[in-house]
Design an enzyme around this catalytic site. Structure first.
Site, mmCIF file in Angstrom:
data_model
loop_
_atom_site.group_PDB
_atom_site.id
_atom_site.type_symbol
_atom_site.label_atom_id
_atom_site.label_comp_id
_atom_site.label_asym_id
_atom_site.label_seq_id
_atom_site.Cartn_x
_atom_site.Cartn_y
_atom_site.Cartn_z
ATOM 1 C CD GLU A 167 26.491 -54.006 11.464
ATOM 2 O OE1 GLU A 167 25.746 -54.373 11.248
ATOM 3 O OE2 GLU A 167 27.619 -54.418 11.975
ATOM 4 C CB ALA A 191 19.310 -60.359 7.439
ATOM 5 C CG MET A 192 21.411 -53.910 8.716
ATOM 6 S SD MET A 192 23.095 -54.394 9.683
ATOM 7 C CE MET A 192 23.026 -53.166 10.932
ATOM 8 C CD GLU A 193 22.669 -55.672 13.312
ATOM 9 O OE1 GLU A 193 22.479 -56.198 12.345
ATOM 10 O OE2 GLU A 193 23.638 -55.509 13.959
ATOM 11 C CG HIS A 202 21.986 -63.338 13.904
ATOM 12 N ND1 HIS A 202 23.068 -63.791 14.108
ATOM 13 C CD2 HIS A 202 22.262 -61.837 13.063
ATOM 14 C CE1 HIS A 202 23.984 -62.932 14.159
ATOM 15 N NE2 HIS A 202 23.384 -61.775 13.489
ATOM 16 C CD GLU A 203 20.220 -60.007 10.777
ATOM 17 O OE1 GLU A 203 20.705 -58.994 11.740
ATOM 18 O OE2 GLU A 203 21.025 -60.670 10.310
ATOM 19 C CG HIS A 241 21.752 -58.225 15.850
ATOM 20 N ND1 HIS A 241 23.027 -58.228 16.484
ATOM 21 C CD2 HIS A 241 22.430 -58.741 14.660
ATOM 22 C CE1 HIS A 241 23.912 -58.651 15.757
ATOM 23 N NE2 HIS A 241 23.654 -58.873 14.638
ATOM 24 C CD GLU A 279 27.260 -59.203 13.889
ATOM 25 O OE1 GLU A 279 26.182 -60.272 14.002
ATOM 26 O OE2 GLU A 279 26.527 -58.052 13.544
#
Ligand code: TRP
Ligand code: ZN
Length: 884
Positions: A127, A268-270, A303-304, A307, A326
């Protein structure tokens, strides 16, 4: 680096893709000095775009093309066009397959975007537009495909090979290599792709979903961190349960993985089924992470995870819609954190953050709407506006529809759009359709930038009617000068002179409807009249901060003290205290500017004394109420911020409060420190609260300079069992005049934690934040410390970010040395990590807030950056907009 001129991209130019990708089959061959990526894309003409077969334009950057095959025919150099950013082919039928092989260099990728190495581990960050640095592709979120991924790497160094979805096969290869194949059955855009290869250990657990499916949960970390995963695992299980209970959302794959990496541009990334986290957002245990860090881990894990529905199952059509996932997901994780901890305290922290930082963004040159209508570099739009204001906008929908109506809307949204790439309008439409409401005007929150002002005035008359008149306006922002009125939900109550809540009946209503209610201000000027109001009331406005606006009402200080004590809304009790503090501090600032002696309004002292001695209050609330508005917030609300006067006034107030409240602070400190000694560390709200009060008390007490406080600080520093107490003690020493004890504590801390990079980050931050003179020299010296590494974003944030963002008195030194330092750093970072360069630049974009001399210095540095040579699109956009 780029040679094409960065160009503006507009939402109004959106067009659906010409081609679609149904299946993506990838094979990665990882080596130490290069990697090979083979991609097979099963494609077809997008029927939505009508007949014809236009050229197929694939995105690709920094790829060495080795071969390309279209519909089983290997293409020669004359059969395609290759430019810096694209590979163009000519399909000859409506369905076809494209095969490419490329060579890439993760081992030298310092931008941390695409496939890169963090330490010895391979990992990805795609992303927003990183996948094009991995292979030629339609790298846009409205192209959704299933993925199968095979990873081949040397077995000994990379025993763990991961990608999205479920593992379907693995085995040994030649020359000490091995492979694993993963299959992700859910269609997804390329930005959710992930791959990890490394020597990792994992903590394993499982979760039984609401339909009794068993999901394996794994957190992968470097072996030395295996003892720091339990908090994240607990947070994950709580998040999974909460999303079932509150949103009816169940997890969908058989396995959910988190991998912690040390080099990461964001939190972080989902990625589907394989979240990749900055190690700072996963690792937490008592000895090494503060309470704040524990809460951050809990929030980011949630949060992640959230998602998976708000972002992955239902994704964004284009990057202008970023807040669709988001803003909504921040709203979801805030609700989760509120439920896990103290809801009021969570709200206070979120609002303080929004009002300080998002409001500043909204007032600066990068101001943009929650759904921007143009950008140059999308990485620059992962902003406080998209995230935090976006969450506030979703929150207002929740306020307007009520919890039940909101849930109906979110259910419809997820059901209607599962598997689709959609827009903010689609989200609103689902909310409208599920509730039979019209949100047309409300949608201006998505299209108009800027923070609305809401000026409120009152009138009371003998006929027992009480009227509140609201006037809204919104200052111009770079996108628009004239703004249309917003829908502003204002939750309010009216207090009688005993502090009781009056029944609220609007003129025209048959009966009163409760004592706290939401009214919608929809016009530029609008009056609401309450009837049967037996006495002149005191209004409690914008309860819970029901809209992201700057509300003003001419409260005097006695009225604010009254609200602090009596308002039934906890958030507004805190906010009344903040408003009182602001009035008092602004008075001190004015005194300082006029060269007068500073005199603190004793009403603030007595208000805080009352708070401090009230043992029935939540201690976390007491800690929040005792915290004066930050220098950054005082800057944000100033027309022209006087850096020195703000600092001097606030420090003066802190010292006066410390002296006046010494006894009360000392009692609360000792009681809580005793409890800390007796209770082993627990990462739960009640314990966070106790330590929060203990620690803010200590930071006030140290201002007295008394030997017993120094002794207590040293005792806490040496004898505590957790980082919350230790780091506070260290910070208190670092900001104190006790040079010898300070040096000793810093040295022993560094010696003890030198092998723990996340703890060393905190050690850097504490020193970067020291407001004592000489800040820049300290920061420069620390950059030479062996634990500092400019290539690691956490280090840059911990030292430089903390200095420029929080140490205002030092960063804004009148000689411009702080600005020069930051500009040099941005120029250097631009050369190897544009995203970090651009983010570190933010403090210089705030030049409008300062005096002429500082403005000139700041703009001079922005100009120097602009002229420094080959700028990344990230830095180019921020610099050019800041100077426009
Ligand atoms: N989607 C991520 C989130 O949860 C944001 C993100 C992670 C990101 N890494 C990134 C955005 C790199 C841009 C670049 O909020
Ligand atoms: Zn997110």
């Amino acid at each position: 680096m780029r040679t094409e001129q960065p160009k503006m991209i507009y939402l109004k130019d959106y067009q659906a893709p010409e081609y679609l990708i149904d299946e993506t089959h990838l094979t990665f061959e990882l080596f130490e000095d290069h990697s090979l990526v083979h991609a097979q894309l099963v494609m077809r003409r997008n029927p939505e775009r009508g007949p014809g077969l236009p050229p197929l334009v694939l995105d690709g950057q920094q790829l060495e093309l080795l071969s390309v095959t279209l519909a089983d025919r290997e293409l020669g150099i004359a059969d395609y066009q290759l430019t810096e950013n694209h590979l163009t082919l000519q399909p000859t039928s409506t369905t076809f397959t494209v095969d490419t092989s490329v060579r890439i260099h993760p081992e030298t990728n310092t931008a941390l975007e695409g496939l890169y190495k963090s330490g010895t581990m391979f990992c990805t960050q795609c992303e927003a537009e990183g996948f094009r640095k991995i292979t030629y592709y339609l790298d846009r979120p409205d192209v959704m495909s299933t993925f199968t991924t095979t990873v081949v790497a040397e077995q000994h160094s990379y025993p763990v090979l991961l990608s999205n979805g479920n593992p379907i096969a693995s085995g040994p290869g030649e020359d000490g290599r091995h492979w694993a194949t993963w299959e992700d059955p859910f269609k997804k855009p390329a930005y959710l792709f992930a791959l990890v290869a490394g020597d990792l250990w994992c903590v394993e657990d499982s979760f039984t979903t609401m339909t009794e499916r068993n999901v394996a949960l794994r957190i992968y970390v470097e072996p030395e961190n295996i003892d720091k995963c339990q908090h994240a695992m607990n947070s994950l299980k709580k998040s999974m349960r909460w999303d079932e209970e509150v949103y009816g959302r169940e997890y969908d794959l058989d396995i959910f993985m988190i991998v912690a990496v040390n080099d990461f541009n964001m939190g972080a990334m989902e990625n589907k089924g394989l979240n990749i986290f900055n190690s700072s957002a996963v690792l937490a245990k008592a000895e090494t992470a503060t309470d704040a860090a524990h809460q951050r881990v809990e929030a980011i894990v949630a949060h992640e995870y959230f998602h998976n529905w708000s972002g992955n199952r239902v994704t964004c059509r284009d990057w202008f819609q970023l807040s669709l996932k988001e803003g909504f997901t921040v709203f979801r994780d805030s609700g989760f954190s509120a439920d896990m901890n103290s809801a009021t305290v969570k709200r206070i922290q979120d609002v303080a953050y929004l009002r300080t930082h998002q409001f500043a963004e909204d007032a600066g040159p990068m101001a943009h709407a929650v759904r921007p209508d143009s950008f140059i570099e999308i990485s620059n739009f992962y902003t406080l506006t998209v995230y935090e204001k976006g969450s506030e906008v979703v929150g207002m929908i929740h306020t307007l529809l009520g919890a039940e109506g909101f849930r109906k809307g979110s259910d419809l949204y997820f059901e209607r759009h599962d598997g689709q790439a959609v827009t903010c309008d689609d989200f609103i439409k689902a909310m409208e359709d599920a509730n039979g409401v019209d949100l047309t005007q409300f949608k201006r929150w998505y299209s108009q930038a800027g923070t609305p002002r809401l000026a409120v005035s009152e009138s009371y008359d003998a006929a027992k009617t009480y009227s509140l008149t609201f006037r809204q306006s919104c200052p111009p922002t770079p996108d628009k000068v004239e703004k249309l009125p917003f829908v502003i939900p204002v939750e309010l109550g009216l207090l009688d002179n005993q502090g009781g809540e009056l029944a609220l009946r609007l003129a025209g209503e048959a009966s009163a409807q409760g004592t706290s209610r939401v009214i919608s201000v929809t016009e530029a000027e609008q009056t609401f009249t309450f009837v049967d109001i037996a006495e002149q009331p005191l209004p409690s406005l914008l309860r819970g901060f029901s809209a992201p606006v700057k509300l003003s009402f001419p409260y005097n200080r006695d009225q604010l003290m009254f609200l602090m004590q009596h308002d039934s809304d906890g958030f507004n009790r805190w906010d009344a205290g903040q408003q009182l503090s602001v009035q008092v501090l602004q008075e001190l600032i004015a005194q300082q500017q006029k060269g007068e002696a500073l005199v603190l309004d004793q009403r603030l002292v007595s208000a805080l004394r009352t708070v401090l001695s009230d043992e029935t209050l939540d201690q976390a609330m007491v800690a929040e109420m005792l915290s004066l508005p930050s220098e950054a917030y005082l800057t944000e609300i100033s027309e022209v911020a006087d850096v020195e006067a703000i600092h001097i006034a606030r420090e003066f107030a802190r010292k006066q409060l410390a002296d006046a409240l010494f006894e009360g602070l000392w009692l609360r400190y000792q009681a809580n420190r005793d409890l800390s000694k007796q209770t082993p560390y627990v990462a739960e709200a009640e314990h966070f609260a106790r330590r929060a009060l203990q620690n803010i008390a200590l930071s006030y007490l140290m201002l007295s300079g008394k030997p017993e406080v120094l002794a207590a600080t040293l005792e806490q520093f040496d004898a505590c069992d957790n980082m919350t107490e230790r780091l506070t003690a260290l910070a208190v020493l670092v900001n104190s005049p006790f040079e010898q004890q300070k040096a000793k504590a810093l040295a022993s801390f560094a010696e003890h934690f030198k092998d723990n990079p996340l703890v060393m980050d905190q050690w850097f931050s504490v020193q970067a934040g020291s407001v004592l003179p000489g800040g820049l020299d300290r920061v420069k010296a620390l950059m030479q410390h062996p634990a500092f590494n400019i290539k690691n974003p956490n280090k840059v944030r911990a030292l430089i970010g903390a200095f420029a963002g929080q140490n205002l008195i030092n960063f804004h030194a009148a000689d411009g040395s702080g600005y020069r330092f930051l500009a040099d750093l941005v120029i250097e970072l631009n050369g190897f990590n544009p995203q970090i360069a651009s983010r570190q630049l933010a403090p210089l974009t705030r030049w409008r807030k300062y005096d002429d001399a500082r403005q000139a210095l700041m703009k001079g540095e922005l100009e120097r950056i602009r002229g420094s040579g080959q700028l990344s699109s990230d830095v180019f956009e921020v610099v050019s907009k800041s100077l426009a």
